[in-house]
Design an enzyme around this catalytic site. Sequence first.
Site, PDB file in Angstrom:
ATOM      1  N   ASN A 173       0.864  -1.179   0.000  1.00 50.70           N
ATOM      2  CA  ASN A 173       0.000   0.000   0.000  1.00 50.70           C
ATOM      3  C   ASN A 173       0.901   1.230   0.000  1.00 50.70           C
ATOM      4  OD1 ASN A 173      -2.906  -1.080   0.473  1.00 50.70           O
ATOM      5  ND2 ASN A 173      -1.654  -2.186   1.973  1.00 50.70           N
ATOM      6  N   GLU A 174       1.123   1.758  -1.185  1.00 49.76           N
ATOM      7  CA  GLU A 174       2.065   2.850  -1.365  1.00 49.76           C
ATOM      8  C   GLU A 174       1.487   4.181  -0.889  1.00 49.76           C
ATOM      9  OE1 GLU A 174       4.905   1.936  -1.879  1.00 49.76           O
ATOM     10  OE2 GLU A 174       5.258   0.755  -3.678  1.00 49.76           O
ATOM     11  N   PRO A 175       2.341   5.214  -0.720  1.00 50.75           N
ATOM     12  CA  PRO A 175       1.833   6.535  -0.361  1.00 50.75           C
ATOM     13  C   PRO A 175       0.686   6.958  -1.271  1.00 50.75           C
ATOM     14  CG  PRO A 175       4.213   6.528  -0.250  1.00 50.75           C
ATOM     15  CD  PRO A 175       3.812   5.190  -0.817  1.00 50.75           C
ATOM     16  N   SER A 228      -2.372   5.685  -0.641  1.00 49.43           N
ATOM     17  CA  SER A 228      -3.408   4.677  -0.371  1.00 49.43           C
ATOM     18  C   SER A 228      -4.344   5.177   0.733  1.00 49.43           C
ATOM     19  CB  SER A 228      -2.768   3.355   0.066  1.00 49.43           C
ATOM     20  OG  SER A 228      -1.971   2.817  -0.964  1.00 49.43           O
ATOM     21  N   THR A 266      10.093   1.876  -3.872  1.00 49.39           N
ATOM     22  CA  THR A 266       9.889   0.459  -3.570  1.00 49.39           C
ATOM     23  C   THR A 266      10.604  -0.409  -4.592  1.00 49.39           C
ATOM     24  OG1 THR A 266       7.749   0.943  -2.558  1.00 49.39           O
ATOM     25  CG2 THR A 266       8.137  -1.333  -3.270  1.00 49.39           C
TER      26      THR A 266
END
Length: 633
Positions: free
Chosen positions: A157-159, A161, A176
């Site tokens: 869940n990347e920035p 999200s 990532t």
Amino acid sequence: MEQAISYERIPTNIYADSEEASKAVAREIANLIRQKAKDGKQAILGLATGSSPKKVYAELIRMHREEGLSFKNVVSFNLDEYYPMEADAVQSYIRFMREQLFDHVDIPAGNFHLPDGTVPIEKLAEFCRDYEQRIENYGGLDFQLLGIGRNGHIGFNEPGSLVNSRTRLMTLDLTTRIDATGDFGGLSKVPKKAVTLGIGKIMEAKRIVLLAWGEHKAENVARAVEGSVTSDVPASYLQLHPNASFIIDVAAAAQLIRIKTPWLVDSVTWDRPMIKKAVTHLALTVNKPVLKLTNKDYNENGLSDLLALYGQAYDINIEVFNYLQHTITGWPGGKPNADDSNRPERAFPAKKRVIIFSPHPDDDIISMGGTFQRLHDQGHDVHVAYQTSGNIAVADDEALRFAEFVIDFNEKFEASNTKANKIYKEAVKFLKNKRDSEIDIPEVRHIKGLIRKGEAKNTCRYVGIKKENVHFLEMPFYETGTVRKNPIGEADIQIIMDLIEDVQPHQIYAAGDLADPHGTHKVCLDAIMEAVNRLRHREYMINCWVWLYKGAWAEWDIDQIEMAVPMSPDQVLKKRVGIFKHQSQKDGVVFQGDDAREFWQRAEDRNRATAELYNKLGLAEYEAMEAYVRWRF
């Protein structure tokens, strides 16, 4: 250490190291499994991959083998998987989980579940809904284990999200993907997408534990724990969970207020290290040299207790200025026939036996090249010990070029039928047909190791080190052909012990870069520390001092530095030329990271920044500095 309630918005437990912390987490998981079994229920675990949980899984395996911990009542769901990804690929998370846990315990084959990296794209949304439903069918997760990405992500869940995000296909952030470069052998080979359990489902777990080890996690740990809840740092959503904890090591805690500025949290013991830490922090905060700090500066920045202890800022300033001044020396091996009472190193013996341990074949010149050169020039008996081959950091095309050169050379001189030539032909054949997921065959690893060994020899010739003083240790833990290394073993420790016994050094230099506790530098340092501790009672070890240097990316905090070796512009240039000897590590290396600078640029920028820091604090202005902390074993 008492928790800083007023600053930390998530319960945060700090441990001395990742091993101690991992054992504590493993005990909690084991207790849950046992209690559920006692109640006749299943324990539903959410599991994570990556380097952070490895020691947790290792401890659970030990408890299974030695304490009878059974996993027969365990059902697990993993957080994520790259997409697309074959199950048998080296980088797949199903393979990771089998190797790190499932194949070593008695969990039933149908009881562990992972996102599937092979599901056709048109069926992926349905798979994600079904994955969440399967968790629901078991009554939800009893325990969710998490790591934190360098950009603050949890799972994938990347920035950006949202807190209610569901299980889905996620486009990976560049940071990532860069962090995964080592596993895939280059950024271009890292998948751009992954399937991840959504934050909404993670937050439904009854208990959440997030692990974080190392300095490179410190900034986002602080943002998640002390900052506001924001999608920019998805881990900060855990502040909203009623039963979430951060379990971190000292390095990952470095940016927390209670560690960075503990006097703002509670009363402290004003010993020399704490005074130095507080005053240098104050000087840099108010942008003043140490000797210009005033009583008002101390009172307005939470240091009234220190001021009361001394009475006047002037007296504190003089003391700290002297602390800093006494760390600076142009004689890292000690200055002969000089008063050494205020010098970081001893004057005697005038000629010291020195071992520089270099985890990879270029850490010596990159991290302490100026000191390396000066130790030799000042007449010390300098030995260099390259702990690993560094072979995985050589690009395939570089190895192919080297192998084809040898083949062409042998054919020119009619040696094409030799055993060695056949080895090189095997390597060329493999490299020309190598798939992204394949591990290098031994022949290729050997060639890549030879490339790096030759570069290290070239550097030592340049510095002036005698051939017999150059040692290639080739520690066994490293030789897996992948970024994931074996645990440190007795053979690794014995190799270090044998060299120390042979040289009987007065000084040891070692890489103290703990940014990645599961990386090569940390393992190499662990081996050195264990070897030194086993040898500590030898008579010659009484006179041996161990100095720790940092790597290419970071430097010791100014308050930690105990020896700073200045460099002139000419010495900086000479160090640069030494780094250039490592040609395979120039111009877009395998492990470039998210820093586009080459290693020589990183080293010079770091060394200049250290010198500038001393200058800001009111000390003499130098072109560059290399810094060290002494390990008192």
